[in-house]
Design an enzyme around this catalytic site. Structure first.
Site, short mmCIF file in Angstrom:
data_model
loop_
_atom_site.label_atom_id
_atom_site.label_comp_id
_atom_site.label_asym_id
_atom_site.label_seq_id
_atom_site.Cartn_x
_atom_site.Cartn_y
_atom_site.Cartn_z
N ARG A 47 25.90 80.45 13.99
CA ARG A 47 26.68 80.13 12.79
C ARG A 47 28.09 79.79 13.24
O ARG A 47 28.42 79.92 14.42
CB ARG A 47 26.62 81.23 11.71
CG ARG A 47 26.45 82.65 12.13
CD ARG A 47 27.59 83.26 12.89
NE ARG A 47 28.86 82.99 12.24
CZ ARG A 47 30.02 82.98 12.85
NH1 ARG A 47 30.11 83.22 14.16
NH2 ARG A 47 31.14 82.72 12.22
N GLY A 48 28.91 79.36 12.27
CA GLY A 48 30.24 78.86 12.63
C GLY A 48 30.14 77.36 12.75
O GLY A 48 29.24 76.84 13.44
N ALA A 49 31.08 76.65 12.09
CA ALA A 49 30.93 75.20 11.93
C ALA A 49 30.75 74.44 13.26
O ALA A 49 29.78 73.67 13.40
CB ALA A 49 32.11 74.67 11.12
N ARG A 88 22.12 73.52 6.29
CA ARG A 88 23.21 74.22 5.58
C ARG A 88 24.13 73.13 5.00
O ARG A 88 24.44 72.17 5.70
CB ARG A 88 24.00 75.16 6.52
CG ARG A 88 23.16 76.32 7.04
CD ARG A 88 24.02 77.33 7.79
NE ARG A 88 24.85 78.12 6.88
CZ ARG A 88 25.79 78.97 7.30
NH1 ARG A 88 26.05 79.10 8.60
NH2 ARG A 88 26.50 79.66 6.43
N GLN A 195 30.71 89.05 9.59
CA GLN A 195 31.11 88.31 10.81
C GLN A 195 32.37 88.91 11.44
O GLN A 195 32.55 88.87 12.66
CB GLN A 195 31.39 86.83 10.47
CG GLN A 195 30.17 85.99 10.16
CD GLN A 195 29.87 85.96 8.68
OE1 GLN A 195 30.20 86.88 7.94
NE2 GLN A 195 29.21 84.90 8.24
N ASP A 236 35.18 75.29 7.50
CA ASP A 236 33.89 74.59 7.57
C ASP A 236 34.02 73.14 7.17
O ASP A 236 33.24 72.29 7.59
CB ASP A 236 32.86 75.28 6.68
CG ASP A 236 32.42 76.56 7.34
OD1 ASP A 236 33.16 77.55 7.26
OD2 ASP A 236 31.36 76.53 7.99
N ASN A 246 36.31 77.60 3.64
CA ASN A 246 35.97 78.56 4.70
C ASN A 246 35.21 79.71 4.05
O ASN A 246 34.96 79.74 2.84
CB ASN A 246 37.26 79.03 5.41
CG ASN A 246 36.97 79.82 6.66
OD1 ASN A 246 36.21 79.37 7.52
ND2 ASN A 246 37.55 81.00 6.80
N LYS A 247 34.89 80.69 4.85
CA LYS A 247 34.08 81.84 4.41
C LYS A 247 34.58 82.45 3.11
O LYS A 247 35.79 82.57 2.90
CB LYS A 247 34.10 82.87 5.55
CG LYS A 247 33.31 84.13 5.33
CD LYS A 247 31.88 83.91 4.95
CE LYS A 247 31.12 83.00 5.87
NZ LYS A 247 29.81 82.55 5.31
O1 MRU Z 1 28.53 81.38 7.39
P1 MRU Z 1 29.21 81.20 8.70
O2 MRU Z 1 29.27 82.43 9.53
O3 MRU Z 1 28.66 80.01 9.45
O4 MRU Z 1 30.70 80.83 8.32
C1 MRU Z 1 31.61 80.59 9.36
C2 MRU Z 1 33.00 80.39 8.89
O5 MRU Z 1 33.31 80.44 7.72
C3 MRU Z 1 34.01 80.05 9.96
O6 MRU Z 1 35.27 80.54 9.64
C4 MRU Z 1 34.09 78.53 10.11
O7 MRU Z 1 32.82 78.00 10.29
C5 MRU Z 1 34.95 78.12 11.24
S1 MRU Z 1 34.24 78.54 12.79
C6 MRU Z 1 35.25 77.98 14.02
#
Ligand code: MRU
Length: 347
Positions: A47-49, A88, A195, A236, A246-247
């Site tokens: 996970r993470g963009a 996603r 996370q 994201d 973002n999250k």
């Molecule tokens: O649902 P996730 O864990 O994929 O969400 C991740 C985030 O919100 C991060 O902050 C974002 O992707 C940036 S990662 C460098």
């Protein structure tokens, strides 16, 4: 750290550190097919963009290998690529990576499937390596905005586990440390997937950077007590007007930062900025499985039959953002102009 995204030529597979079990267990998840990649993305093995963008790029290669021997391979391959792109909806990096592979396919002309797979594997490796460099450049620019002695609050995990390098928001923390500044981090726990508590704390603790985990709802108190000097988060997707998605919970942190006069920064590579999306309200917000909220592990915490919300992201309006830290430098308001200028320089 052992790289959490590895391409194994022996297995002809993408091998991922399974982030669902961190920090207690280091399990690995092998992806050999499109369905493996889609599953890894949906259940958040990875996970993470930026990390999901890199995974999707290798996923296109694996999707190609999977249709070998199929007389209708082009049609089947298109279907597989669509499945990966739609795993996603929020992070633009996933769409970017699949469209980049489609562009490479188109530019390659009338190639055989074997030739296409070879070109795709090479391009996936380039995207992987580019991400490492982007993190370092974001870290360098962002580190300069941090002061010696700062406590930096972050939300979710925008570190090594969310990228192929040392992270975007956490890249800024590393950048500050590399510049000789003593900084510490408050990692918001980030319900429901945790996370912050699981991944950000794991990474920073391992790297010897002081970190404390805070419940998400401690944010106002910590800021009021003067315990936070800067907020740095990842993104994201950043809309054309600078709104940053973002999250879930990031928007609340940004509102509180404004209330207490704390600079709120977003750190992300340029390709996270999506000029096709006018504002944050136009970004599709992922609505995830209720069980992430109703349960902690196997243990149910809400009464049977009660509905829950599980929107995975929110949008922080651009007026709450002090700067967008990219690998090309720091964008400042007004963001519409700054983003237009950035893209005109890219062309
Ligand atoms: O649902 P996730 O864990 O994929 O969400 C991740 C985030 O919100 C991060 O902050 C974002 O992707 C940036 S990662 C460098």
């Amino acid at each position: 750290m052992t790289e959490h995204i590895q391409f194994s030529p022996e297995k002809d597979a993408l091998v991922l550190l399974d982030q669902r079990y961190l920090p207690t267990r280091e399990d690995w998840f092998d992806c050999k097919t499109t369905d493996d990649i889609v599953e890894a993305l949906i259940v958040m093995v990875v996970r993470g963009a930026p990390a999901i963008g890199v995974t999707a790029a290798y996923g296109c290669y694996l999707a190609g290998r999977e249709v070998a021997g199929n007389s209708d391979w082009k049609v089947e391959l298109e279907k597989n690529l669509d499945k990966i792109e739609n795993a996603r909806p929020t992070a633009v990096n996933l769409r970017w990576a699949v469209r980049e592979m489609k562009r490479v396919w188109q530019e390659s002309g009338d190639v055989s499937l074997d030739e296409l797979c070879a070109v795709w594997l090479k391009r996936a490796k380039e995207i992987h390596v580019d991400d490492i460099r982007m993190c370092e450049d974001i870290g360098k620019f962002g580190g300069e905005l941090m002061d010696d002695g700062d406590t930096i609050m972050t939300h979710c995990n925008a570190g090594a586990l969310a990228t192929a390098g040392y992270g975007t928001a956490l890249g800024v923390v590393h950048g500050a440390v590399d510049q000789g500044k003593k900084v510490q981090v408050i990692a918001n726990e980030t319900r429901p997937f945790l996370q912050g508590a699981r991944l950000t704390a794991y990474e920073l603790h391992r790297d010897g950077i002081p970190v404390k985990v805070a419940c998400d709802n401690a944010c106002a108190l910590l800021m009021k007590k003067g315990l936070v000097q800067k907020v740095v988060v990842g993104a994201d997707r950043i809309a054309a007007n600078g709104d940053a998605v973002n999250k879930i919970g990031t928007y609340g942190v940004a509102l509180l930062a404004r209330e207490f006069g704390i600079p709120f920064y977003v750190a992300a590579p340029v390709y996270t900025i999506d000029p096709e999306t006018p504002t944050g309200d136009d970004v599709p917000i992922e609505d995830r499985t209720p069980t992430e909220v109703t349960h902690i592990g196997e243990h149910r915490i809400t009464p049977e039959g009660v509905e829950v919300f599980n929107f995975a992201f929110d949008s922080t309006p651009n007026e709450l953002i002090a700067g967008i830290i990219t690998e090309k430098g720091v964008l400042r308001p007004p963001y519409i102009e700054a983003i237009k200028k950035l893209y005109s320089e890219e062309d």
